[in-house]
Design a protein around this motif. Structure first.
Motif, mmCIF file in Angstrom:
data_model
loop_
_atom_site.group_PDB
_atom_site.id
_atom_site.type_symbol
_atom_site.label_atom_id
_atom_site.label_comp_id
_atom_site.label_asym_id
_atom_site.label_seq_id
_atom_site.Cartn_x
_atom_site.Cartn_y
_atom_site.Cartn_z
ATOM 1 N N GLY A 22 0.794 -1.221 0.000
ATOM 2 C CA GLY A 22 0.000 0.000 0.000
ATOM 3 C C GLY A 22 0.826 1.270 0.000
ATOM 4 O O GLY A 22 0.299 2.356 -0.192
ATOM 5 N N LEU A 23 2.137 1.150 0.183
ATOM 6 C CA LEU A 23 2.989 2.335 0.217
ATOM 7 C C LEU A 23 3.589 2.676 -1.140
ATOM 8 O O LEU A 23 3.995 3.806 -1.373
ATOM 9 C CB LEU A 23 4.128 2.136 1.232
ATOM 10 N N GLY A 24 3.676 1.690 -2.023
ATOM 11 C CA GLY A 24 4.289 1.939 -3.314
ATOM 12 C C GLY A 24 5.796 1.833 -3.215
ATOM 13 O O GLY A 24 6.356 1.474 -2.191
ATOM 14 N N ALA A 25 6.473 2.172 -4.296
ATOM 15 C CA ALA A 25 7.927 2.062 -4.350
ATOM 16 C C ALA A 25 8.574 3.146 -3.500
ATOM 17 O O ALA A 25 8.110 4.276 -3.446
ATOM 18 C CB ALA A 25 8.391 2.189 -5.791
ATOM 19 N N THR A 26 9.663 2.783 -2.851
ATOM 20 C CA THR A 26 10.334 3.751 -1.983
ATOM 21 C C THR A 26 11.816 3.886 -2.279
ATOM 22 O O THR A 26 12.514 4.580 -1.572
ATOM 23 C CB THR A 26 10.179 3.347 -0.505
ATOM 24 N N GLY A 27 12.313 3.217 -3.298
ATOM 25 C CA GLY A 27 13.740 3.323 -3.571
ATOM 26 C C GLY A 27 14.070 2.874 -4.973
ATOM 27 O O GLY A 27 13.196 2.740 -5.819
ATOM 28 N N GLY A 28 15.355 2.660 -5.236
ATOM 29 C CA GLY A 28 15.791 2.241 -6.560
ATOM 30 C C GLY A 28 15.241 0.881 -6.932
ATOM 31 O O GLY A 28 14.939 0.064 -6.082
ATOM 32 N N GLY A 29 15.131 0.645 -8.218
ATOM 33 C CA GLY A 29 14.673 -0.650 -8.708
ATOM 34 C C GLY A 29 13.255 -0.652 -9.228
ATOM 35 O O GLY A 29 12.862 -1.554 -9.925
ATOM 36 N N GLU A 30 12.477 0.383 -8.908
ATOM 37 C CA GLU A 30 11.103 0.376 -9.406
ATOM 38 C C GLU A 30 11.085 0.800 -10.875
ATOM 39 O O GLU A 30 11.970 1.464 -11.357
ATOM 40 C CB GLU A 30 10.195 1.284 -8.575
ATOM 41 N N GLU A 31 10.052 0.347 -11.558
ATOM 42 C CA GLU A 31 9.875 0.733 -12.950
ATOM 43 C C GLU A 31 9.285 2.133 -12.995
ATOM 44 O O GLU A 31 8.333 2.431 -12.260
ATOM 45 C CB GLU A 31 8.909 -0.231 -13.651
ATOM 46 N N PRO A 32 9.793 3.000 -13.872
ATOM 47 C CA PRO A 32 9.248 4.354 -13.953
ATOM 48 C C PRO A 32 7.764 4.386 -14.327
ATOM 49 O O PRO A 32 7.025 5.222 -13.850
ATOM 50 C CB PRO A 32 10.083 5.018 -15.042
ATOM 51 N N ASP A 33 7.333 3.441 -15.183
ATOM 52 C CA ASP A 33 5.938 3.443 -15.629
ATOM 53 C C ASP A 33 5.031 2.618 -14.719
ATOM 54 O O ASP A 33 3.839 2.560 -14.932
ATOM 55 C CB ASP A 33 5.834 2.955 -17.070
ATOM 56 N N ASN A 34 5.587 1.958 -13.723
ATOM 57 C CA ASN A 34 4.777 1.162 -12.800
ATOM 58 C C ASN A 34 5.350 1.288 -11.392
ATOM 59 O O ASN A 34 6.220 0.508 -10.994
ATOM 60 C CB ASN A 34 4.753 -0.310 -13.232
ATOM 61 N N PRO A 35 4.866 2.234 -10.621
ATOM 62 C CA PRO A 35 5.408 2.415 -9.284
ATOM 63 C C PRO A 35 4.996 1.313 -8.300
ATOM 64 O O PRO A 35 5.372 1.354 -7.146
ATOM 65 C CB PRO A 35 4.825 3.761 -8.862
ATOM 66 N N HIS A 36 4.235 0.325 -8.775
ATOM 67 C CA HIS A 36 3.772 -0.748 -7.898
ATOM 68 C C HIS A 36 4.528 -2.053 -8.144
ATOM 69 O O HIS A 36 4.043 -3.124 -7.811
ATOM 70 C CB HIS A 36 2.274 -0.957 -8.070
ATOM 71 N N ALA A 37 5.715 -1.943 -8.766
ATOM 72 C CA ALA A 37 6.540 -3.136 -8.986
ATOM 73 C C ALA A 37 8.005 -2.776 -8.784
ATOM 74 O O ALA A 37 8.451 -1.704 -9.164
ATOM 75 C CB ALA A 37 6.323 -3.681 -10.386
ATOM 76 N N PHE A 38 8.709 -3.693 -8.184
ATOM 77 C CA PHE A 38 10.139 -3.560 -7.981
ATOM 78 C C PHE A 38 10.806 -4.500 -8.972
ATOM 79 O O PHE A 38 10.393 -5.648 -9.124
ATOM 80 C CB PHE A 38 10.498 -3.949 -6.544
ATOM 81 N N VAL A 39 11.836 -4.037 -9.670
ATOM 82 C CA VAL A 39 12.483 -4.841 -10.707
ATOM 83 C C VAL A 39 13.891 -5.204 -10.272
ATOM 84 O O VAL A 39 14.657 -4.345 -9.835
ATOM 85 C CB VAL A 39 12.534 -4.066 -12.040
ATOM 86 N N ARG A 40 14.209 -6.491 -10.413
ATOM 87 C CA ARG A 40 15.558 -6.971 -10.133
ATOM 88 C C ARG A 40 16.108 -7.592 -11.403
ATOM 89 O O ARG A 40 15.388 -8.263 -12.140
ATOM 90 C CB ARG A 40 15.537 -8.038 -9.033
ATOM 91 N N HIS A 41 17.392 -7.372 -11.656
ATOM 92 C CA HIS A 41 18.067 -7.940 -12.824
ATOM 93 C C HIS A 41 19.168 -8.878 -12.346
ATOM 94 O O HIS A 41 19.965 -8.508 -11.485
ATOM 95 C CB HIS A 41 18.684 -6.826 -13.684
ATOM 96 N N PHE A 42 19.182 -10.088 -12.913
ATOM 97 C CA PHE A 42 20.177 -11.089 -12.567
ATOM 98 C C PHE A 42 20.867 -11.556 -13.837
ATOM 99 O O PHE A 42 20.270 -11.573 -14.908
ATOM 100 C CB PHE A 42 19.521 -12.303 -11.886
ATOM 101 N N GLU A 43 22.119 -11.936 -13.705
ATOM 102 C CA GLU A 43 22.838 -12.527 -14.840
ATOM 103 C C GLU A 43 22.222 -13.890 -15.144
ATOM 104 O O GLU A 43 21.848 -14.629 -14.229
ATOM 105 C CB GLU A 43 24.319 -12.690 -14.511
ATOM 106 N N THR A 44 22.134 -14.213 -16.418
ATOM 107 C CA THR A 44 21.581 -15.502 -16.819
ATOM 108 C C THR A 44 22.508 -16.142 -17.846
ATOM 109 O O THR A 44 23.215 -15.445 -18.570
ATOM 110 C CB THR A 44 20.181 -15.351 -17.438
ATOM 111 N N PRO A 45 22.498 -17.464 -17.935
ATOM 112 C CA PRO A 45 23.307 -18.128 -18.951
ATOM 113 C C PRO A 45 22.744 -17.850 -20.350
ATOM 114 O O PRO A 45 21.538 -17.615 -20.510
ATOM 115 C CB PRO A 45 23.205 -19.608 -18.598
#
Length: 115
Positions: A22-45
């Motif tokens: 209910g608070l929304g994004a509060t730091g780095g990692g959120e998508e600019p067009d969706n403040p209700h999701a946090f995005v993480r990037h991982f290395e993949t094979p």
């Protein structure tokens, strides 16, 4: 977002975690067009990235068929397709040829990406 879209993202190492407090994004990692999701990037094979591309290629071929954007007899108006069907007829051989080429990696979508 469809399940396949999230599957291809996950294969590429992109994870979207919904923020449901209910608070929304509060730091780095959120998508600019969706403040209700946090995005993480991982290395993949590389094989996972290749699998994501293959899924998208097959989806594009299926979408082309559903949209009628394949070598259909209507493209040969007013004549016949290569299998002898008139433009106003359905041609199972044209449909078979489309999917055979798609599965072999030899479709029009493979030769003209983005079309």
């Amino acid at each position: 977002m469809s399940n396949t879209a999230t599957l291809t993202d996950r294969l590429r190492g992109i994870y979207r975690i919904p923020i449901t407090d209910g608070l929304g994004a509060t730091g780095g990692g959120e998508e600019p067009d969706n403040p209700h999701a946090f995005v993480r990037h991982f290395e993949t094979p590389p094989i996972q990235k290749e699998a994501a591309r293959e899924i998208e290629r097959l989806r594009a071929g299926i979408r082309a068929y559903l949209d009628g954007d394949y070598e259909h007899p209507r493209r040969h108006r007013p004549g016949k397709c290569a299998h002898g069907a008139y433009y106003y007829e359905e041609c199972g051989s044209c449909i078979d040829a489309h999917f055979t080429a798609l599965l072999s990696g030899n479709s029009a979508q493979d030769r003209n990406p983005g079309s």
